[in-house]
Write an enzyme that holds these catalytic residues in place. Structure first.
Site, short mmCIF file in Angstrom:
data_model
loop_
_atom_site.label_atom_id
_atom_site.label_comp_id
_atom_site.label_asym_id
_atom_site.label_seq_id
_atom_site.Cartn_x
_atom_site.Cartn_y
_atom_site.Cartn_z
N ASP A 93 16.11 -6.21 15.01
CA ASP A 93 16.33 -6.08 13.57
C ASP A 93 16.47 -4.61 13.16
OD1 ASP A 93 16.80 -7.65 11.40
OD2 ASP A 93 14.70 -7.98 10.86
N LYS A 179 7.45 -8.34 -0.38
CA LYS A 179 8.91 -8.36 -0.21
C LYS A 179 9.31 -7.34 0.83
CE LYS A 179 12.56 -6.40 -1.69
NZ LYS A 179 13.42 -6.45 -0.49
N GLY A 232 9.01 3.44 -0.01
CA GLY A 232 10.47 3.51 0.05
C GLY A 232 10.94 4.84 -0.50
N GLY A 237 11.35 4.36 -6.09
CA GLY A 237 9.98 4.59 -6.56
C GLY A 237 9.96 4.89 -8.05
N GLU A 254 4.36 5.33 -1.86
CA GLU A 254 4.52 6.14 -0.64
C GLU A 254 6.00 6.41 -0.53
OE1 GLU A 254 2.08 7.13 1.28
OE2 GLU A 254 0.44 5.85 0.61
N CYS A 288 9.29 8.64 7.39
CA CYS A 288 9.09 9.36 6.13
C CYS A 288 8.43 10.72 6.36
CB CYS A 288 8.23 8.51 5.21
SG CYS A 288 6.75 7.93 6.02
N GLU A 387 16.03 14.78 2.07
CA GLU A 387 15.69 13.90 3.18
C GLU A 387 16.96 13.28 3.76
OE1 GLU A 387 13.65 10.16 2.22
OE2 GLU A 387 12.20 10.68 3.76
P1 NAD Z 1 14.54 1.90 -0.52
O1 NAD Z 1 13.85 2.56 -1.65
O2 NAD Z 1 16.01 1.77 -0.55
O3 NAD Z 1 13.99 0.40 -0.34
C1 NAD Z 1 12.61 0.13 -0.17
C2 NAD Z 1 12.33 -1.28 -0.65
O4 NAD Z 1 12.57 -1.34 -2.04
C3 NAD Z 1 13.20 -2.36 -0.02
O5 NAD Z 1 12.41 -3.51 0.21
C4 NAD Z 1 14.22 -2.63 -1.10
O6 NAD Z 1 14.77 -3.94 -1.05
C5 NAD Z 1 13.40 -2.45 -2.34
N1 NAD Z 1 14.18 -2.15 -3.56
C6 NAD Z 1 15.40 -1.58 -3.65
N2 NAD Z 1 15.77 -1.48 -4.95
C7 NAD Z 1 14.76 -1.99 -5.68
C8 NAD Z 1 14.53 -2.15 -7.09
N3 NAD Z 1 15.44 -1.78 -7.99
N4 NAD Z 1 13.36 -2.69 -7.49
C9 NAD Z 1 12.42 -3.06 -6.58
N5 NAD Z 1 12.59 -2.96 -5.25
C10 NAD Z 1 13.74 -2.42 -4.80
O7 NAD Z 1 14.04 2.64 0.78
P2 NAD Z 1 14.45 2.35 2.30
O8 NAD Z 1 15.84 2.84 2.50
O9 NAD Z 1 14.12 0.94 2.65
O10 NAD Z 1 13.41 3.24 3.09
C11 NAD Z 1 13.62 4.59 3.31
C12 NAD Z 1 12.76 5.43 2.40
O11 NAD Z 1 11.39 5.03 2.51
C13 NAD Z 1 12.78 6.88 2.76
O12 NAD Z 1 12.92 7.69 1.62
C14 NAD Z 1 11.42 7.13 3.40
O13 NAD Z 1 10.97 8.43 3.34
C15 NAD Z 1 10.56 6.17 2.67
N6 NAD Z 1 9.37 5.82 3.45
C16 NAD Z 1 8.15 6.36 3.08
C17 NAD Z 1 7.00 6.08 3.82
C18 NAD Z 1 5.67 6.68 3.43
O14 NAD Z 1 4.65 6.25 3.93
N7 NAD Z 1 5.61 7.65 2.53
C19 NAD Z 1 7.08 5.23 4.92
C20 NAD Z 1 8.31 4.69 5.26
C21 NAD Z 1 9.45 4.99 4.51
#
Ligand code: NAD
Length: 493
Positions: A93, A179, A232, A237, A254, A288, A387
């Site tokens: 995956d 989710k 994310g 965020g 986070e 991250c 990033e």
């Molecule tokens: P993303 O923000 O695109 O998505 C994260 C999650 O949010 C997914 O499940 C996505 O479906 C959901 N999402 C997207 N749009 C949304 C909305 N409008 N409302 C609610 N939920 C929504 O991030 P990504 O591409 O999945 O992950 C990469 C990012 O995550 C990077 O910036 C990375 O640094 C960060 N990250 C941080 C940590 C930490 O511990 N600080 C750990 C892992 C990843």
């Protein structure tokens, strides 16, 4: 029975109300692994209501910590029993190499065991007597579960990121809706199956797969959620924080990072190269806390870059299931295109691309990329500041400690940082001045369930892991009693 095109709601596997699905893709060959249920607002509503019922009426929040710990340990054991299958699923995956996936799954099980111990301890520490200055009163501070938690997680460590939220939330006595990312939904469904087999009561954990806009947004906006826990990107965020603001939901975030790694010239060059590589190439740099900005003291700069390029060019790239592979494909077409665009931008901005940044000759399909090293990266460039979330490291020279610290701290992010020196007094001094939630000395990335995890500045709010992770899911209640025989005597004399 679990099936990928179903959601796990109220202890049952159910089809989404609108019957939609989306494809999850194997990034090593771009093939469809399977179709997964696409939840919408109606499904999220059912999941939140199930969690609400389980919290408001069910036994879970009122069980002893020891009783909850038994189920958490059964989940940990269920994960361990299926670790090879789960790791292989994670490789398919997400793309990561199998040894890294096995490491993640081991950590996932360990996380459930750790929070089982904390749930046990909670029984003895739930109430704390408060010494009041007024002896007519007695008071206790009591820890209680925060309620129904909504957890939204990314794709880079799919099962581990779920565990970082699910394990402490369940230990605290919360009920929840999880989710997972639409890019890597499969192991979250397995986690639901394992929790079900472990005897978790219906509604305590609900898993809704779906797109961010269609499933994540309704979850973050749902009035039945007491607490949102998000991992994310910063833009998502921000949206989650806005949604939480509407009804003042408890929130932990986070987010992203652009973490610096300061290398002083008394460092061992081989050790420095090893930790730089681990800091940015592990998990394809989709981490991250990746130390993606490397600052090297001038005397060591040229020899270190030479050695870093030599070692980087030796990295074996391929399907994560192949023996000896250290770098798998990036997670998705979207992420691949983003990283390629960042590399093109770095070249335009005047940074020197020493190696990498292209499709490896032996990979005609899949999102494979040769790891990239940029030297002499301008401090005001986009690639130095933003990033990239891929195997791309940016390197700059520095002359003195003050300059290194200024440059390292000059970022809107503050998740992690690292410093390397044989002079431990200096390394400790620098560590204390770095504006980041996690600082590594003479290493980069090792992460421990016992220690707090989270960022300063735009890298987030709150801390996960350790006792801090449990506190994320606990409210503190004051119970104060008037114990005096004397009437209060304010209105009635
Ligand atoms: P993303 O923000 O695109 O998505 C994260 C999650 O949010 C997914 O499940 C996505 O479906 C959901 N999402 C997207 N749009 C949304 C909305 N409008 N409302 C609610 N939920 C929504 O991030 P990504 O591409 O999945 O992950 C990469 C990012 O995550 C990077 O910036 C990375 O640094 C960060 N990250 C941080 C940590 C930490 O511990 N600080 C750990 C892992 C990843």
């Amino acid at each position: 029975m679990k099936s990928h095109d179903q959601l796990y709601i109220d202890g049952q596997w159910v089809r989404p109300q609108q019957g939609g699905t989306f494809a999850t893709i194997d990034p090593s060959d771009e093939s469809v692994i399977t179709q997964v249920a696409a939840a919408t607002a109606q499904d999220v509503d059912l999941a939140v209501k199930a969690a609400r019922r389980a919290f408001d009426e069910g036994p879970w929040p009122h069980m002893s910590g020891a009783e909850r710990a038994m189920i958490l340990r059964a989940i940990a054991n269920g994960i361990r029993e299926r670790q090879d299958e789960l790791a292989a699923l994670e490789v398919r995956d997400n793309g990561k190499p199998l040894p890294e996936a096995l490491w993640d799954i081991g950590d996932t099980a360990g996380c459930f065991d750790f929070y089982a111990d904390l749930a046990d301890n909670l029984d003895g520490q739930r109430e704390q007597n408060i010494a009041l200055a007024d002896e007519r009163f007695t008071s206790v501070a009591r820890k209680e579960p925060v309620g129904v938690a909504g957890a939204i997680i990314p794709w880079n460590f799919p099962m581990l990121m779920a565990a970082w939220k699910v394990a402490p939330a369940l230990a605290a006595g919360c009920c929840m809706v999880l989710k997972p990312s639409e890019l890597t939904p499969l192991t979250a469904l397995e986690l639901a199956d394992i929790a079900h087999q472990a005897g978790l009561p219906a509604g305590v954990l609900n898993v809704v797969t779906g797109l961010g806009q269609d499933a994540g947004a309704p979850l973050s906006e749902h009035p039945g959620i007491d607490k949102l826990a998000f991992t994310g990107s910063v833009p998502t965020g921000t949206r989650i924080m806005q949604a939480a603001a509407r009804d003042i939901k408890n929130l932990s975030l986070e987010l992203g990072g652009k973490s610096p790694f300061i290398i002083f010239d008394d460092s061992d060059i081989e050790a420095a190269v090893e930790w730089i590589m681990f800091g940015i190439f592990w998990n394809q740099g989709e981490v991250c806390s990746a130390t993606s900005r490397v600052l090297v003291q001038r005397n060591l700069y040229e020899p270190l870059l030479k050695r870093l390029v030599e070692q980087t060019e030796r990295l074996s790239i391929g399907n994560g299931m192949e023996e000896g592979v250290l770098l798998g494909p990036l997670v998705s077409r979207g992420q691949y295109d983003k990283v390629l665009a960042a590399i093109a931008r770095g070249r335009e901005e005047g940074a020197t691309l020493l190696t990498g940044g292209t499709r490896p000759a032996h990979c005609d399909k899949g999102y494979f990329l040769t790891p990239a090293i940029f030297a002499d990266v301008p401090e005001d460039s986009w690639i130095w500041k933003e990033e990239i979330f891929g195997p791309v490291v940016c390197v700059r020279p520095f002359d003195g400690e003050a300059e290194a610290l200024r440059s390292a701290n000059d970022s809107r992010f503050g998740l992690a940082a690292a410093v390397m020196s044989r002079d431990l007094e200096r390394a400790e001094r620098v560590a204390r001045r770095l504006r980041a939630g996690i600082v590594w000395i003479n290493c980069s990335q090792p992460t421990f369930t016992e220690a707090p995890w989270g960022g300063y500045k735009q890298s987030g709010i709150g801390r996960e892991l350790g006792e801090w992770g449990l506190n994320n899911y606990l409210e503190t209640k004051q119970i104060t009693r008037y114990d005096s025989e004397q009437p209060w005597g304010w209105y009635i004399k």
